[in-house]
Design an enzyme around this catalytic site. Structure first.
Site, PDB file in Angstrom:
ATOM      1  N   HIS A  55      55.155  16.223 -14.463  1.00  0.00           N
ATOM      2  CA  HIS A  55      54.397  15.655 -15.806  1.00  0.00           C
ATOM      3  C   HIS A  55      53.754  14.379 -15.485  1.00  0.00           C
ATOM      4  O   HIS A  55      54.505  13.531 -14.136  1.00  0.00           O
ATOM      5  CB  HIS A  55      55.301  15.634 -17.060  1.00  0.00           C
ATOM      6  CG  HIS A  55      55.640  14.093 -16.974  1.00  0.00           C
ATOM      7  ND1 HIS A  55      55.611  12.751 -16.263  1.00  0.00           N
ATOM      8  CD2 HIS A  55      57.461  14.699 -16.854  1.00  0.00           C
ATOM      9  CE1 HIS A  55      57.056  12.338 -16.555  1.00  0.00           C
ATOM     10  NE2 HIS A  55      57.570  13.359 -16.037  1.00  0.00           N
TER      11      HIS A  55
ATOM     12  N   GLU B 223      63.496  17.433 -19.665  1.00  0.00           N
ATOM     13  CA  GLU B 223      64.601  17.140 -18.737  1.00  0.00           C
ATOM     14  C   GLU B 223      65.450  16.706 -19.140  1.00  0.00           C
ATOM     15  O   GLU B 223      65.953  16.679 -19.815  1.00  0.00           O
ATOM     16  CB  GLU B 223      63.531  15.343 -18.569  1.00  0.00           C
ATOM     17  CG  GLU B 223      63.935  14.347 -17.303  1.00  0.00           C
ATOM     18  CD  GLU B 223      64.318  14.930 -16.130  1.00  0.00           C
ATOM     19  OE1 GLU B 223      64.531  15.831 -15.494  1.00  0.00           O
ATOM     20  OE2 GLU B 223      63.292  13.996 -15.363  1.00  0.00           O
TER      21      GLU B 223
END
Length: 189
Positions: free
Chosen positions: A11, A85
């Site tokens: 990201h 994550e």
């Protein structure tokens, strides 16, 4: 032998990235720099043909995926929980300092998800995509630690940091994995 191609994209930047805070599974949105990085990721991706985009459901990855998909005229087809994550537990939100050091032990942080578990769930998510879409070319927007740990496991070598919105390209073959591009560059073999 059918191979599936994955563009693994971390990201774009968040305010916590800029402040060097551990994000982990905390849902922190992109900042304006991160949105620009997502837009900049389109140029290297446009050199290839892609079938669709998937992402982690965390907003920083989802928004990065949405921006990339819109610019490439693609669809984000799935938000995959296995691509979230690493959960750093009580270390999330902390910067380097005494409080973070108190949580550190060799190889990790107390209360954090084990690296092996992160790699396993990330690889499982990628392998499921390969099984369900053999031969596809898929953009996967996820997170730096997850991408690094997955690559280190399947390639059996150190990878180093994954840059925000940089192109990492891997091939998944029935016989294994091949790294083509790492952080926008051809990696040493």
């Amino acid at each position: 032998m059918t191979s599936t191609t994955f563009a693994l994209i971390r990201h774009g930047q968040t305010d916590w990235n800029a402040a060097l805070r551990i994000q982990g599974a905390t849902d922190i949105p992109l900042n304006d720099v991160g949105r620009g990085q997502a837009t900049d990721a389109v140029a290297p991706l446009s050199a290839f043909e892609w079938d669709f985009v998937v992402s982690s459901p965390l907003s920083r990855a989802a928004e990065t995926a949405d921006l990339i998909a819109a610019d490439l005229d693609l669809t984000v087809t799935l938000r995959i929980p296995g691509l979230i994550e690493r959960d750093y537990g009580p270390a999330e939100g902390l910067q380097d300092g005494e409080e973070l050091e108190a949580l550190r032990f060799p190889g990790g942080f107390h209360g954090a998800e084990a690296e092996s578990d992160v790699a396993e769930r990330g690889i499982d998510a990628l392998q499921q995509l390969a099984r369900e879409h053999p031969g596809a070319r898929i953009i996967v927007v996820s997170h730096g630690t997850l991408i690094r740990l997955c690559l280190e496991r399947v390639l059996e070598r150190p990878i180093g940091s994954i840059n925000n919105a940089a192109l990492t390209l891997v091939q998944h073959h029935p016989a294994g994995w091949k790294l083509e591009i790492l952080n926008g560059e051809t990696p040493p073999q």
